[in-house]
Design an enzyme around this catalytic site. Sequence first.
Site, short mmCIF file in Angstrom:
data_model
loop_
_atom_site.label_atom_id
_atom_site.label_comp_id
_atom_site.label_asym_id
_atom_site.label_seq_id
_atom_site.Cartn_x
_atom_site.Cartn_y
_atom_site.Cartn_z
N TYR A 26 16.30 -8.65 10.50
CA TYR A 26 15.57 -7.27 10.97
C TYR A 26 14.03 -7.40 10.60
O TYR A 26 13.57 -5.86 9.72
CB TYR A 26 16.08 -6.34 11.26
CG TYR A 26 15.48 -5.42 12.08
CD1 TYR A 26 15.58 -5.06 13.29
CD2 TYR A 26 15.18 -3.64 11.65
CE1 TYR A 26 15.40 -4.13 14.35
CE2 TYR A 26 14.28 -2.87 13.08
CZ TYR A 26 15.13 -3.12 13.64
OH TYR A 26 14.51 -2.01 15.02
N SER A 28 9.01 -9.06 10.65
CA SER A 28 8.36 -8.62 11.24
C SER A 28 8.55 -9.02 12.47
O SER A 28 8.09 -7.78 13.46
CB SER A 28 7.42 -9.57 10.24
OG SER A 28 6.36 -9.58 11.01
N GLN A 29 9.36 -10.41 12.74
CA GLN A 29 9.31 -10.85 13.93
C GLN A 29 10.88 -10.05 14.56
O GLN A 29 10.84 -9.91 15.79
CB GLN A 29 9.26 -12.44 14.24
CG GLN A 29 8.10 -12.94 13.73
CD GLN A 29 7.11 -12.27 15.11
OE1 GLN A 29 7.58 -12.46 16.13
NE2 GLN A 29 5.99 -13.13 14.57
N ASP A 83 11.74 -18.74 6.84
CA ASP A 83 11.96 -19.74 6.89
C ASP A 83 12.70 -20.54 5.43
O ASP A 83 13.84 -21.88 5.66
CB ASP A 83 10.43 -20.67 6.78
CG ASP A 83 9.93 -20.48 8.16
OD1 ASP A 83 10.87 -20.17 9.00
OD2 ASP A 83 8.63 -20.83 7.58
N ILE A 85 15.18 -18.87 3.48
CA ILE A 85 16.32 -19.23 3.11
C ILE A 85 17.27 -19.19 4.64
O ILE A 85 18.75 -19.23 4.89
CB ILE A 85 16.02 -17.48 3.67
CG1 ILE A 85 15.98 -16.57 4.87
CG2 ILE A 85 15.68 -16.71 2.30
CD1 ILE A 85 17.32 -15.41 4.59
N HIS A 108 9.37 -20.70 14.75
CA HIS A 108 9.10 -21.63 14.02
C HIS A 108 9.96 -22.14 14.22
O HIS A 108 10.94 -22.96 13.64
CB HIS A 108 8.50 -20.43 12.41
CG HIS A 108 7.40 -21.49 12.08
ND1 HIS A 108 6.84 -22.92 12.64
CD2 HIS A 108 7.65 -21.86 11.11
CE1 HIS A 108 5.96 -23.39 12.03
NE2 HIS A 108 6.41 -23.05 10.90
N ASP A 191 0.67 -25.49 13.48
CA ASP A 191 0.88 -23.91 12.69
C ASP A 191 0.70 -24.46 10.91
O ASP A 191 -0.14 -23.56 10.79
CB ASP A 191 2.47 -23.49 13.12
CG ASP A 191 2.69 -21.96 12.57
OD1 ASP A 191 2.04 -21.56 13.24
OD2 ASP A 191 3.20 -21.86 11.31
N GLU A 227 -20.22 -9.73 0.65
CA GLU A 227 -21.21 -10.44 1.03
C GLU A 227 -20.49 -11.54 1.82
O GLU A 227 -20.44 -12.46 2.87
CB GLU A 227 -22.56 -11.36 0.48
CG GLU A 227 -23.77 -9.96 0.36
CD GLU A 227 -24.48 -9.78 1.95
OE1 GLU A 227 -23.74 -10.30 1.76
OE2 GLU A 227 -24.60 -8.53 1.37
N SER A 252 -28.62 -12.02 13.71
CA SER A 252 -29.89 -12.39 13.43
C SER A 252 -30.31 -13.94 13.79
O SER A 252 -29.17 -14.96 13.31
CB SER A 252 -30.91 -11.96 12.25
OG SER A 252 -30.28 -12.64 10.94
#
Length: 340
Positions: A26, A28-29, A83, A85, A108, A191, A227, A252
């Site tokens: 449970y 991120s995805q 991945d 675990i 994945h 990936d 920069e 530019s």
Amino acid sequence: MAVQMEYEKDVKVPALDGKKIAVIGYGSQGHAHSQNLRDTGHDVIIGVRPGKSFDKAKEDGFDTYTVAEATKLADVIMILAPDEIQQELYEAEIAPNLEAGNAVGFAHGFNIHFEFIKVPADVDVFMCAPKGPGHLVRRTFEEGFGVPALYAVYQDATGNAKDIAMDWCKGIGAARVGLLETTYKEETEEDLFGEQAVLCGGLTALIETGFEVLTEAGYAPELAYFEVLHEMKLIVDLIYEGGFKKMRQSISNTAEFGDYVSGPRVITEQVKENMKAVLTDIQNGKFANDFVNDYKAGRPKLTAYREEAANLEIEKVGAELRKAMPFVGQNDDDAFKIYN
């Protein structure tokens, strides 16, 4: 060979209807897939080890179980744990509880493609890989859109694996904006290459090297930061919206001329050869084995890399500058820990 984009109208079979779905993890995805599937009418439970994620899943209204219990109850099991675990989790808690005709999915292909996980021949293996982080998968779904996804079948024991993969993609909202069919090999290797050579490894190395060149030449670190790092988002947003063409139309003439003249001096043929070497290490499994072996040893390399990166001057300069720029977003390191 060109691939064809597919959409909701192309998902012909409601393969998840009547199925008990277990989302393992449970983070991120995991939170995004499970919530989106629930909102599209599917029967979703969560399998996760005790801890913050377990508590969060229950708080979000899910029936939450141990991984073993969730696997026993489910027809379709989507493994969305990190991945590194997944192998031990699969061998200890998932494999002993699978039944013939079950389907196992991944976002994945790492563990299947590199054979850290081997699923019985009588179980389907599919993939639904959204091309975005979990919070974006959830947010765009709630907005009525979605994040595009790749789907694949590694093992089709029942004859239904492709239908399950496509219906899963539809259930999380991905088919609203587009699906692309792929293979476990292609998704995994591309990936990893994208992350290492361009998006994460290549980009951070480019930024840090540019910062070093300017500061070693006597320029102020704060100005160098602006920069080579701060303005990066402005340029990437333009490329994201309309490719190189929109970016070059928006800058530019001076910047565009310098782009053409100096870009090839920085990214030389030798850099391309270095990228090819990175791809080779991915294809032959060297990277995968190094990553997994480091995890099994207690992550000494990853820990050292993190400590070294945290001490870079550009990180220290950036942390101070961002305090004066609340508009750049969340500065709290703990903000997304529950979902990572």
